[in-house]
Design a protein around this motif. Structure first.
Motif, PDB file in Angstrom:
ATOM      1  N   GLN A 105       4.173   8.138  -1.569  1.00  0.00           N
ATOM      2  CA  GLN A 105       3.062   7.825  -2.410  1.00  0.00           C
ATOM      3  C   GLN A 105       3.352   8.748  -3.441  1.00  0.00           C
ATOM      4  N   TYR A 165      -9.638   4.153   1.068  1.00  0.00           N
ATOM      5  CA  TYR A 165      -8.856   4.366   1.948  1.00  0.00           C
ATOM      6  C   TYR A 165      -7.490   4.436   1.635  1.00  0.00           C
ATOM      7  N   ILE A 166      -7.027   3.296   0.976  1.00  0.00           N
ATOM      8  CA  ILE A 166      -5.562   3.047   0.812  1.00  0.00           C
ATOM      9  C   ILE A 166      -5.286   3.468  -0.743  1.00  0.00           C
ATOM     10  N   GLY A 169      -3.197   6.415  -0.503  1.00  0.00           N
ATOM     11  CA  GLY A 169      -2.648   6.404   0.919  1.00  0.00           C
ATOM     12  C   GLY A 169      -1.242   7.000   1.069  1.00  0.00           C
ATOM     13  N   ASN A 170      -1.122   7.303   2.521  1.00  0.00           N
ATOM     14  CA  ASN A 170       0.281   7.768   3.171  1.00  0.00           C
ATOM     15  C   ASN A 170       1.113   6.870   3.245  1.00  0.00           C
ATOM     16  N   SER A 171       1.304   5.712   2.198  1.00  0.00           N
ATOM     17  CA  SER A 171       2.345   4.441   2.485  1.00  0.00           C
ATOM     18  C   SER A 171       3.681   4.879   2.329  1.00  0.00           C
ATOM     19  N   ASN A 198       0.942   1.389  11.270  1.00  0.00           N
ATOM     20  CA  ASN A 198       0.157   1.510   9.955  1.00  0.00           C
ATOM     21  C   ASN A 198      -1.051   0.450  10.092  1.00  0.00           C
ATOM     22  N   HIS A 273      -0.363   2.656   4.651  1.00  0.00           N
ATOM     23  CA  HIS A 273      -1.172   3.414   5.420  1.00  0.00           C
ATOM     24  C   HIS A 273      -2.571   3.980   4.545  1.00  0.00           C
ATOM     25  N   PRO A 274      -3.183   4.217   5.193  1.00  0.00           N
ATOM     26  CA  PRO A 274      -4.690   4.958   4.347  1.00  0.00           C
ATOM     27  C   PRO A 274      -4.236   6.117   4.268  1.00  0.00           C
ATOM     28  N   VAL A 275      -5.387   6.989   3.748  1.00  0.00           N
ATOM     29  CA  VAL A 275      -5.455   8.442   3.641  1.00  0.00           C
ATOM     30  C   VAL A 275      -5.573   8.786   5.208  1.00  0.00           C
ATOM     31  N   SER A 276      -5.375  10.279   5.272  1.00  0.00           N
ATOM     32  CA  SER A 276      -4.982  10.612   6.679  1.00  0.00           C
ATOM     33  C   SER A 276      -6.327  10.898   7.397  1.00  0.00           C
ATOM     34  N   MET A 278      -8.857   8.923   7.086  1.00  0.00           N
ATOM     35  CA  MET A 278      -9.597   7.665   7.676  1.00  0.00           C
ATOM     36  C   MET A 278      -9.912   7.510   9.059  1.00  0.00           C
TER      37      MET A 278
END
Length: 316
Positions: A105, A165-166, A169-171, A198, A273-276, A278
């Motif tokens: 990210q 949430y995204i 996010g941790n994508s 994810n 991935h969403p934020v951790s 979520m």
């Protein structure tokens, strides 16, 4: 279901409520029945895709000692280079026949998350590599946002339910190189059967035979996209959040026939991935008498950490 349905995101973004609902219904049905769709109408253009593949091939063609400069210890492979055979599928001891890179990210206006996420790794030998990676990351993230908006409507949620949430996010964007196979693999394949961790995965490079999806009868189906399509599948986080209403489907990348062992394969998945923090607690709307709650409450960050340990990328 015995084939991968094809849907067009232009229906959802058209401004026509009938076409929009058609897309919601089609993708919702596909994700309840097989967990995969081929998607047209995404935000990647051909020039960007060509440029990305060119840069990715240049990176993987660098000498091993050069690539290993970018293998960062202590971050569970979340950024930079991950060398051949390092990752294995959950429950499998043989490493997959692949090497890969991780772009993460590009955090906007959030010092807490900037401190939480590892920094992206710059490849000094290839000045365009990181620039093209960032642009691709942004376009795939945008595509994923609209897909999740459609799924929110399918689930009876607010259309923008997933947006916060995204955002940041941790994508992960993961260019993968499956090198030529030089000798008979011992129980190893290019990517062993697995489900993704994810929310959803957007896959570039599913145009040739290799990716296979397991339907609910246990049959393996070839998943081959048209040149203008991305393969998009449900991951375990979304499956868990929806009490398995939306299916995270087991898939694999098989080895090519022997006459093609001398060829490389490249594919580029984007793991949304969403934020951790979520909460992945099962949605109330997905629980009823016939479908009791199947999963314990957990956050996205806790779930990700559990799975990275299982994959061998983080040592206990």
């Amino acid at each position: 279901m015995n084939n991968i349905p094809s849907v067009n995101l232009n229906d959802f973004t058209s401004g026509d409520p009938v076409r929009k609902q058609k897309f919601v219904d089609e993708i919702g049905k596909a994700y309840e029945e097989i967990g995969f769709v081929a998607l047209k109408g995404h935000f990647l253009d051909d020039a960007l895709v060509d440029k990305l593949y060119s840069e990715v091939k240049k990176f993987f063609a660098l000498p091993l000692e050069t690539k290993q400069k970018y293998e960062i210890e202590g971050i569970g492979g979340q950024r930079g280079y991950i060398s051949f055979g390092k990752e294995s599928a959950k429950g499998k001891k043989e490493g997959d026949l692949k090497e890969f890179w991780h772009f993460g990210q590009y955090v906007e206006n959030n010092p807490k998350l900037e401190a939480e996420y590892p920094k992206n790794v710059e490849v000094e030998e290839l000045p365009e590599f990181n620039k093209v990676g960032k642009e691709t990351y942004r376009m795939l993230e945008k595509t994923a946002k609209y897909v999740l908006r459609a799924l929110a409507l399918h689930l009876g949620l607010e259309e923008t339910y997933f947006d916060n949430y995204i955002h940041n996010g941790n994508s992960i964007l993961r260019p993968i190189h499956y090198p030529p196979i030089l000798e008979e693999p011992k129980n190893a394949v290019r990517a062993a059967a697995h489900g993704d961790i994810n929310l959803i995965t957007l896959l570039m490079g599913a145009q040739g035979r290799g990716l296979q999806v397991q339907n609910h009868k246990g049959d393996w189906l070839d998943a081959i996209a048209e040149p203008d399509e991305l393969m998009i599948n449900v991951g375990d986080m979304l499956s868990r959040h929806t009490n398995n209403k939306l299916k995270s489907t087991i898939h694999r990348v098989i080895n090519p026939p022997r006459e093609l062992w001398g060829t490389s394969r490249y594919s580029i998945p984007f793991f949304m991935h969403p934020v951790s923090d979520m909460k992945l607690d099962v949605l109330e709307s997905c629980i009823d008498e016939d479908n009791p709650k199947q999963f314990e409450d957990i956050t996205a960050g806790e779930f990700l950490n559990e799975r990275l340990v299982e994959l061998g990328l983080i040592k206990k």
